[in-house]
Structures are given as C-alpha cells and as structure tokens.
Design an enzyme around this catalytic site. Structure first.
Site, PDB file in Angstrom:
ATOM      1  N   HIS A   4       0.866  -1.184   0.000  1.00  0.00           N
ATOM      2  CA  HIS A   4       0.000   0.000   0.000  1.00  0.00           C
ATOM      3  C   HIS A   4       0.902   1.234   0.000  1.00  0.00           C
ATOM      4  CE1 HIS A   4      -3.042  -2.906   1.891  1.00  0.00           C
ATOM      5  NE2 HIS A   4      -3.412  -2.671   0.661  1.00  0.00           N
ATOM      6  N   GLU A  51       1.605   3.560   3.174  1.00  0.00           N
ATOM      7  CA  GLU A  51       2.003   2.952   4.450  1.00  0.00           C
ATOM      8  C   GLU A  51       3.530   2.974   4.476  1.00  0.00           C
ATOM      9  OE1 GLU A  51       0.023  -0.844   4.738  1.00  0.00           O
ATOM     10  OE2 GLU A  51      -1.961   0.070   4.538  1.00  0.00           O
ATOM     11  N   ARG A  90      -5.475  -7.463  -2.506  1.00  0.00           N
ATOM     12  CA  ARG A  90      -6.633  -8.350  -2.671  1.00  0.00           C
ATOM     13  C   ARG A  90      -6.610  -9.025  -4.039  1.00  0.00           C
ATOM     14  NH1 ARG A  90      -6.272  -6.689   1.686  1.00  0.00           N
ATOM     15  NH2 ARG A  90      -7.850  -5.831   3.116  1.00  0.00           N
ATOM     16  N   HIS A 124       2.943  -3.891   6.603  1.00  0.00           N
ATOM     17  CA  HIS A 124       1.793  -2.984   6.519  1.00  0.00           C
ATOM     18  C   HIS A 124       1.693  -2.089   7.739  1.00  0.00           C
ATOM     19  CE1 HIS A 124      -0.342  -4.700   2.997  1.00  0.00           C
ATOM     20  NE2 HIS A 124       0.372  -5.778   3.307  1.00  0.00           N
ATOM     21  N   GLU A 149       1.676  -6.053  10.655  1.00  0.00           N
ATOM     22  CA  GLU A 149       0.699  -4.936  10.593  1.00  0.00           C
ATOM     23  C   GLU A 149       0.895  -4.095  11.848  1.00  0.00           C
ATOM     24  OE1 GLU A 149      -1.702  -2.833   8.833  1.00  0.00           O
ATOM     25  OE2 GLU A 149      -2.588  -4.754   8.200  1.00  0.00           O
ATOM     26  N   TYR A 181     -10.294   1.579   5.317  1.00  0.00           N
ATOM     27  CA  TYR A 181     -11.548   0.859   5.111  1.00  0.00           C
ATOM     28  C   TYR A 181     -12.751   1.791   5.138  1.00  0.00           C
ATOM     29  CZ  TYR A 181      -8.554  -3.139   6.259  1.00  0.00           C
ATOM     30  OH  TYR A 181      -7.545  -4.066   6.291  1.00  0.00           O
TER      31      TYR A 181
END
Lengths: 293, 293
Positions: free
Chosen positions: B10, B13, B60, B102, B162, B273
């Site tokens: 991402h 990040e 994804r 992440h 994460e 999200y």
C-alpha cells in the site's frame, strides 16, 4: 451579526463535514440570540474524492492577489473565488465572523487558532479557555491577518478550530465532540459579546504563539534523511529544549533541537504536510492580556 | 531458504517503504544464516501518488482466478501479475517465505497476521511473542490460505506484519522500530527453524482469531448514520461485551454491540476501510497449542 461556519475546506477532514450535516438536520444547535448563522461546505470536490485537495490547498488561496488573478483557475483557485464572492469579499465582507473547522493528524487536542490580536480575539480566547480548560489557544500573528491565505480571513473576523489527532478520512467520536463544543463556545461568545452581555473574563489566558516551521533534514536528491524522533510523537505543545532529540536519522544518528531556548512543537508529523517534509511547527508560550469588557 | 520482504504493497504505508530503503543501504541487517533475503517494493506507482492504491487494492489481487484473467489489466491487476511471475507463481512458488509489511491507522500495536495454521506458523507465533511480549498474534484462518487474495500468499509460506497506529503518509519512529523488530524476529525464527536450531518454545501462545467485519449503520441513500463510539477508540483488541456501546448515531442515539459473547474489535476506525464503511473487525481470543519442535 452574520456568522458562517465552514467545514470541508480540506476534503478528508471529516469532523467539520459531519458536523455540517448534523447541523443541517438540527439547525437549532447553531442558533444563538443576535446571530444569523449559516454553514458552508468548503471543498465538495475534494470531499467526493476523499482528498485534502485536488489541485492546490484551498486554505492558502485567500490572498488578494490570488483572488484577483483570473488566470488562476484550477479547482481550488476557482472555488476560492466563488467563496470570496459568496461570503466576502475579503477586506469588505458582509460576514462578521467566519469559523473554519479543521482536523489534524497531530495530537493537538482542541485548538483555537487566532489570526488576529484584537481585543475581541483575546476575549474570545479567554472565554473559550475558561469554559473548556483542555482547549489550546494558538496565535498566528507572524503577519497581519489580511496577509494570510486562510479561508477564515474572508470575513471581517475569522478563526479556525483545529482538532486532533484524527487520521484523514476518519471520524472520531471524541474529536467530533471537541469540535462541536469549541464551535458552540465561539457562537456563545459572539452572541454574548454582540449583546454586551459578556461575563467577567479572566485577565490573562495562556496561549502559544507560532514562530516558524522546521523541516526534516534532506539529502541532495530531495529525500528525507531522518524522521521525527519518537520522543516528540504525540507530544504536541510539550516543551522541546535545546539539545533534546528532535530527529532520528535513518543511518542511526540522532539530530538534536538546535534552538537557543525551549519552545513548543505542534503539528508534529502532520500527514498533510508530509509532501513538504515539514517535521513540526514551533511556538513560544505566551500570556495574553485580556482587555476588560 | 529464499525469503522476500515486501514493503509498499500500500503506497501510503510508509514504515515498510522506509525500511526497504534502510535495508538497501545496510543489507547486513537482513542477513541470517541459511537465508537468502531480498526485498520488493510492492506498489511503486501508488507510492509516487501518495495513495493506498490507484485502481484497486493490490493486497486483494492474488487470487488464482484474478491472476489468470488477462482481461484484468488495471494498474494493480497488472502489478499483481508481475509480482506473481517474479516471486510466485502462487501455488508453485520458488520463494519459501514472503513477509509483507503494513501499517494501520488503528491502535493495533505490532501485529503478526498469520493466514495459515501449520506447525511452522504456530511455532513462529510462539517465537515472536516470546521475544516481543507486546506483539499481537492475529490468525486469519476463516478460509484456506490459498483462498485469500493477499500478496503474502504468493510464497510457499506468507505472513503479514501490521503495525499501528500510524496515519497514512506519515512515518512514526516508534512504529518503524516495532516493524523492524518484528521482521527481524521472523527472520531469526526462519533461520533457526531451517537449521534445526529452534530453542524450546512455549507450549501455548495467546492469539486472536478473526471472525468477521462489522459495518456502520447506513441510511437508504448509502450514507452512514453513525460513527464508532468513543469508548472503542484506540482500544483495539480490548474486550467488547454484548450491550456495550459500539456506535454513536448522529441523531444522538447509541448503538450497542449485539453479539452473543464478548469479542475483541480490531482495525477500529481504520482509515483505509472508510470507503467500505467498515467500523471494526471482530476476533475471538484463542490459545494456540504450539507443536513441539
């Protein structure tokens, strides 16, 4: 007295945007004796895109020379001209007070930013701080109010409400409540002051005065060599003394604060300023002498 | 044993991205006996744009049916195919372990996410937790590892690191250190396990098992009616009991958690999200029985 409350000047600062929606559903929350309060969505295009801005920062476009230059026509430059026509024009506004609502990713708490130093501003600061002791007063008087490009300078008076920490594109319940409380207190003050009904105010109020912004150390290719040292993280408005760690270099070295006196960093590691590689802004602690009513 | 450490899956990040740069400057930090460790920048286009992704979420896209469909050719779909060719192919990879780094805006601390439940995974969890007690172990075994679209599933084994809270587009020194520490422990474990030199491990390790994701209550126009209640804010992995406040409606009502047993919210108010209106994910606390070496 005409008041405009602005949310969404930055499209991914959601507290003000949500409060506008709440207030449109319950307008009585904004009603105060003697005030005619309306709301304005600052940058709907940026909000739809879930971004701070699309072309340039809207909250830097409200300078007379920019507003007067018709060749400046990108999304935010155009939006600024429309807002200036709607609630300005800057320097001759029909709006008595503009309250512009902002979020920061820094841990600044509920901060009232003043861009002017009139008795009205200092009385407002005293009133807000008295009723909301956790409020922080930040004075940005490094230049006259009219020379800032901030949206709130379009009105005869203008202030900003800056609350954090809140990640961009997120709503935090606690942050939203702080913003609503501070905005309500500003409206209370404006109503009371307008009616000549101000209560007795403290003669002094603690505040911070903006001095300058410090940037990350960079290499010759324009890449940062360091990040903000972890001892500063989340410690906005705490004291930073000369010799204290300020930067952690990626090669392991520590960079110390090289100022000549203790100062107070804020906007520490603000996400919106990352492109400019701003590390933090610095303020000095001051005591404002509040004029009698 | 071939290991690939991925940062920047991402693009906003920044901890993993900065660590890749640091490790390229000091490759010895990744070196371990018996391991051949390389690094991979996941989504350089999104990083340049200072965004999570440009077209779709890269993390994804690693499902066999997506990777095999040549008609899926947007920026991240294309990038996934290239990564799959480079360090896959998924299901027949030459890479023994993929570690994907992440950040989250939620206060999840340093979290090791397992997508498989092999003895190796549980031994890794025990090793990491033993050496880093503040680590959180999160098991996402709601379906077989191969059926997740996560980048880390391209390798024979894969895990995610994460770490949060960290605002998008920001580097936090403390968060970067936690990510570096956890990644180093995973490499230590892989090296020791490969050599048959694993020390004795605890027979059990506390972990959380993902159950499902809860979404904000919405109106018929697709607008949220509520935000996450402030009692949850920053309290990732704390216990949420049936009847506890979960949502604050904008009209003043409080929405309570209507589950039938206490569970543990995480990814609370995650900025990434927000478009999906996810409020938080829920996990149950479990004890993993760690197989003997």
């Amino acid at each position: 007295m005409k008041v405009v409350v602005v949310g969404g000047t930055h499209g991914n600062e959601l507290s003000g945007i949500q409060l506008l929606k709440n207030w449109q559903a319950s307008p009585q929350q904004l009603a105060r004796p003697g005030l005619s309060v309306s709301t304005l969505m600052g940058n709907p295009s940026a909000y739809r895109a879930n971004r701070r801005y699309l072309d340039v920062d809207l909250n830097r476009q409200f300078l007379p020379e920019l507003l007067a230059d018709d060749s400046l026509a990108n999304i935010e430059q155009s939006r600024a001209k429309v807002i200036n026509a709607q609630i300005g024009p800057k320097g001759a506004s029909q709006i008595d007070l503009v309250i512009d609502l902002h979020n920061t990713t820094s841990n600044m708490g509920p901060t009232l930013i003043l861009v002017d130093t009139t008795p009205w501003d200092y009385q407002l600061a005293a009133y807000v701080k008295h009723h909301m002791p956790e409020a922080v007063i930040l004075v940005e008087d490094a230049k006259p109010a009219a020379e800032w490009g901030y949206l709130c300078t379009v009105g005869k008076r203008g202030v900003m409400v800056e609350v954090g920490p809140q990640s961009q594109s997120v709503l935090r319940h606690d942050i939203l409540e702080q913003m609503a409380t501070m905005t309500g207190l500003i409206l209370d003050f404006a109503s009371l002051e307008q009616a000549g009904d101000l209560p007795e105010l403290p003669g002094e109020v603690e505040a911070y005065r903006f001095i300058d912004t410090h940037y990350l150390p960079m290499d010759e290719q324009g890449e940062p060599l360091a990040m903000v040292h972890k001892s500063l993280e989340q410690n906005d408005f705490c004291e930073l003394k000369p010799g204290d760690p300020a930067y952690q270099y990626f090669d392991g070295r520590i960079g110390v604060f090289d100022g000549d006196r203790p100062l107070h960093p804020h906007f520490i590691n603000e996400a919106a300023y990352y492109d400019s590689h701003a590390a933090f802004s610095l303020a000095e602690r001051v005591t404002l002498n509040v004029p009698a009513r």
